[in-house]
Design a protein around this motif. Structure first.
Motif, mmCIF file in Angstrom:
data_model
loop_
_atom_site.group_PDB
_atom_site.id
_atom_site.type_symbol
_atom_site.label_atom_id
_atom_site.label_comp_id
_atom_site.label_asym_id
_atom_site.label_seq_id
_atom_site.Cartn_x
_atom_site.Cartn_y
_atom_site.Cartn_z
ATOM 1 N N VAL A 145 1.093 -1.065 -0.219
ATOM 2 C CA VAL A 145 0.066 -0.021 0.183
ATOM 3 C C VAL A 145 1.075 1.623 0.219
ATOM 4 O O VAL A 145 0.561 2.222 -0.029
ATOM 5 N N LEU A 188 -7.761 -2.347 -4.931
ATOM 6 C CA LEU A 188 -6.611 -0.655 -4.728
ATOM 7 C C LEU A 188 -6.307 -0.813 -5.844
ATOM 8 O O LEU A 188 -5.556 -0.608 -5.698
ATOM 9 N N HIS A 207 -6.372 7.768 -1.029
ATOM 10 C CA HIS A 207 -4.789 7.247 -1.625
ATOM 11 C C HIS A 207 -4.023 8.675 -2.387
ATOM 12 O O HIS A 207 -3.475 9.341 -3.414
#
Length: 889
Positions: A145, A188, A207
């Motif tokens: 991530v 994601l 993000h």
């Protein structure tokens, strides 16, 4: 096959850090329906799939591949076997950079490091939810991530602050709630793909926001934790709209005097009964307490009605938001940002319930502190390893402290502090074009429902009338009874900026920017007023400084017409007109009284300075009131009964019995009858001019109202000159210019300019082309003519420049000799004129000298270029062959 029954105690929905370790077998049963995770009916528009974890389950079937994959997903296991993806496809996008479907060696090392960290953390903290360390991207490849964050600096004016960036993200994306609210997202995708899609789940939008915030210089992090249902589902009809304008009047407090006066009056004694005051106060307090009790009961009932329904999984809903820490860009205190709203929240905000971890593009930090006392009780010093567990041992270079290390030797310092760090992001640069920034709303329109408020946002130029935002306030929760509507406009030709519509009072308030021809800045009118007539309730305010008449405000009603002025030379402050209603014989309203007020003129005595004029049109009288003199409590007055001009033949006659007055000063001499007569004549003439001015003003306002009605029904938008997409006139002109330029270029390509063309036309006519070569005789003649003309032209140009040079040089020398002969008798003015003329002549002589020298230097190279061209010319082919054969130069 036998059925295995696993008995365990029910798991509470509240967080308990001392909960026993979870058995993996409890998480793979796929046949148990979790009804407690169903959404309430009011949020039925979202499809929410319940997770298969944190609940009692009976294992009644064998372990399958799908159930195993589900358990791997729910536990956040990092897959250390990376598939080979050759042709990735995601929705309509098929072209991806290589970094999207492959992992570099350093990325694989980081994922292995993360899996080891996950196992250790799960072993030590078995009651904690699994960590979000990785997630599959849009190509189906697991990515860490931290590497999904791509810091990017936007180049627009509003994106230099966190407010502008947060508002851009909130406006730019459509929010997609998580389908499994208690678990981490199944996907994601990269922030770049989210920008293309204009939608994403809370983690994907976070993000994008953190990438732009870090690019702008903020110390920002993504927070993974739990939040209330309204936040996770982007439900805002229980919150107050933040875009409602604040219309409360600002009361400026008068500062106390710097020094107490030396002498002041003794206040009068208070003779009221203290007992009566106390009894009155008790009675008032009793009434106020009863009113407060009724109001509190009413507010309690309203709060009960507005209270959200019970949430079975409250405290377990996974959400992502932004944490901004102090230390950069002037941030002094840490705070949260909600990506779906773009609003700032303090650390003690009730909608955020739990914080599991935070991360940015440099490291991943896991919270080891208890959140039972609220998130504001946490220590946000990420370098404190007792409160935050770090994924990577090395601190970022911005936080690293070289203690006991010789920093002079850089190689030694780097080797000593050498740790695994986060590789560069695999995401493309997160830039958006100017058009995407301007058309920031998906579909150029966005609607948000708040508590009794509907907020609508529009992209510029997307609506015919130029509206960019509308806030509509209602009286009921069903949004059926409107109270007030606010509208904001941009790029209108009529300069209208905001509109406020009061549906209860049926009143409209329009505000305008600077630049209108009539210089109006505010227009308030009743919805029931005539659209194109001045005989209605309306108020107009003007920018008096730009007007010649210094008109500040106009207040109109069916029977009144008031004008207010500022800083006029004649000291007129106001003019108020009262009308009488029209009759059947005369339907138009008639003027009854005209009242004018003037400010004090200190250059004349107060007894002669008029304060107020009242013209009684129907009574045929005039009243004058003068300013108060110093230390006088009354002022001078004068009244006239106007003579009938029809009886006097148009002449103004003075009748002493038709005038009266009052003199405040008993010692003053009475005014002379001649001065009274002059004042009567002057005021009768002023009354005539005032009547004409009022009629002209009414005509102007009626014309303005007609123009305003056309502006409202047929709005026009202003387009900048350099807006190539919308400026049709400029676009048409540029296209025509480009077309003409292309045609000229094409013609030059088709037929190149031939220096021999004039001589060929002179010898053979204009029809001679570039066909067969010329004969030797023709070629000799054409060639000699061309060379002779070139020499003659060069010589003529040289003679012309030489002649001008000689003339100016001679004039300069003569002026120089004249100055030397008369320099002692010249005045300063003549001497200055000589120096100016001499400098100009010297400059011209120098310029001609340079030009003459340059002409002489370039004549020979030009002649050589011409000879080379003639030697290679196709029409002189035979002549050049013969000349080279015989060696003729």
């Amino acid at each position: 096959m036998s059925v295995v029954k696993l008995a365990s105690e029910p798991v509470s929905t509240e967080k308990n850090l001392e909960m026993g370790p979870m058995d993996t077998l409890l998480e793979v049963n796929e046949n148990v329906a979790s009804k407690i995770f169903d959404r309430p009916l009011e949020e039925g528009e979202f499809e929410e799939i319940s997770p298969r974890i944190f609940s009692l389950k009976d294992v009644k079937e064998s372990l399958t591949k799908s159930s195993l994959n589900n358990a791997i997903y729910e536990l956040g296991v990092v897959n250390l076997c990376w598939p080979e993806i050759s042709e990735p496809v995601f929705e309509t996008r098929t072209c991806f950079p290589k970094s999207y479907y492959t992992n570099s060696a350093k990325e694989r090392l980081l994922l292995a490091y993360a899996e080891n960290f996950r196992r250790q953390f799960q072993f030590h903290y078995r009651a904690r939810k699994p960590l979000l360390l990785q997630a599959p991207n849009e190509c189906g490849l697991q990515k860490m991530v931290c590497t999904t964050i791509r810091p990017t600096k936007l180049c627009y004016a509003d994106t230099n602050t966190w407010q502008g960036i947060a508002n851009l993200v909130a406006d730019y994306f459509d929010y997609e709630p998580l389908k499994k609210p208690m678990l981490h997202p199944e996907r994601l995708m990269s922030p770049y793909t989210a920008i293309i899609r204009r939608s994403g789940n809370p983690f994907e939008i976070a993000h994008v926001l953190v990438s732009w915030l870090i690019g702008a210089g903020y110390d920002a992090y993504i927070v993974v934790g739990c939040a209330k249902r309204d936040v996770c589902m982007a439900i805002r009809y229980r919150t107050v709209c933040p875009d409602i304008p604040d219309e409360s009047e600002i009361v400026e407090e008068v500062p106390p005097p710097e020094e107490e006066p030396r002498y002041r009056l003794v206040p009068l004694p208070d003779l009221t009964s203290k007992y009566c005051q106390q009894m009155n106060k008790k009675e008032e307090d009793k009434k106020q307490n009863e009113l407060d009790k009724i109001e509190n009961e009413r507010m309690r009932k309203i709060a009960d009605l507005e209270k959200p329904p019970h949430d079975e999984i409250d405290g377990w809903r996974t959400h992502a938001w932004i944490l901004v820490l102090p230390g950069s860009m002037g941030v002094e205190e840490p705070f949260f940002i909600e990506p779906s709203e773009g609003n700032q929240y303090p650390l003690e905000a009730k909608q955020y319930q739990h914080l599991d971890s935070v991360y940015n593009h440099e490291n991943y930090y896991v919270n080891l502190q208890s959140c039972d006392n609220g998130l504001n009780s946490l220590n946000y010093d990420l370098s404190d390893i007792t409160c935050w567990e770090h994924l990577l041992a090395g601190e970022p270079f911005s936080r690293r402290q070289m203690v006991g290390i010789d920093t002079a030797d850089k190689k030694t310092a780097v080797d000593t502090e050498k740790h695994l760090d986060v590789p560069a992001s695999w995401v493309e640069k997160l830039d958006i074009t100017a058009d995407e920034y301007e058309q920031r709303y998906p579909g150029s329109h966005k609607v948000i429902h708040y508590k009794k408020v509907v907020l609508e946002k529009f992209s510029p130029y997307s609506q015919r009338d130029g509206i960019v935002k509308r806030v509509k306030i209602f009286d009921d929760y069903a949004l059926t009874i409107p109270l007030i509507t606010y509208e904001w406009y941009k790029n209108r030709v009529d300069k209208m900026e905001t509109v406020r519509i009061d549906h209860v009072k049926r009143q409209v308030l329009e505000r305008f920017g600077v630049g209108r021809r009539d210089h109006i800045i505010k227009h308030v009118y009743s919805m029931d007023a005539p659209a194109v007539s001045v005989e209605g309730d309306r108020t107009l305010e003007f920018n008096y400084y730009a007007r010649l008449d210094h008109l500040t405000k106009l207040v109109c009603s069916p029977l009144t017409f008031d004008e207010y002025y500022t800083d006029r030379d004649d000291r007129l402050e106001s003019r108020m007109i009262v009308y009488i209603e029209g009759t059947k014989a005369e339907p138009k309203r008639q003027m009854k009284d005209i009242t004018e007020t003037y400010r004090r003129n200190p250059s004349i005595p107060a007894k002669d300075d008029v304060f107020k004029k009242i013209f009684h049109i129907q009574d045929n009288t005039i009243e004058l009131f003068y300013h108060y003199a110093y230390n006088f409590i009354t002022n001078n007055t004068r009244s006239y009964i106007k003579p009938n001009l029809a009886e006097t033949g148009g002449k103004i006659l003075y009748y002493p019995e038709k005038t009266s007055g009052y003199i405040a000063d008993p010692c003053a001499k009475p005014p002379r009858p001649l001065n009274i007569y002059y004042a009567l004549c002057e005021n009768m003439d002023w009354e005539y001019k005032t009547n004409k001015h009022i009629r002209d003003r009414e005509t102007d306002i009626n014309g303005y109202l007609k123009q305003r009605y056309k502006e409202l029904t047929e709005p026009l938008l202003f387009v900048a000159l350099f807006d190539t997409e919308r400026n049709e006139a400029a676009k048409k002109g540029w296209k025509e210019q480009e077309t003409q330029k292309a045609e000229v270029t094409e013609r030059e390509k088709e037929a190149e300019i031939d220096p021999l063309a004039p001589y060929l036309a002179r010898m053979f006519g204009s029809g001679r082309g570039t066909g067969a070569p010329l004969t030797i005789k023709e070629a000799t003649l054409v060639r000699e003519q061309c060379i002779n003309d070139f020499k003659a032209k060069q010589l003529a140009r040289q003679n012309l420049v030489q002649e001008r040079f000689d003339t100016l040089n001679s004039e300069y020398k003569n002026k120089r000799l004249w100055y030397l002969a008369n320099q002692f008798i010249l005045t300063p003015e003549k001497e200055s004129a000589y120096f100016a003329a001499s400098a100009e002549l010297a400059f011209k002589v120098h310029a001609l000298e340079v030009r003459l020298t340059r002409h002489k230097d370039l004549s020979e190279p030009r002649y050589k270029i011409l000879m080379e061209y003639l030697d290679k010319h196709p029409l002189l082919k035979d002549y050049n062959r013969m000349r080279h054969y015989y060696g003729v130069k």
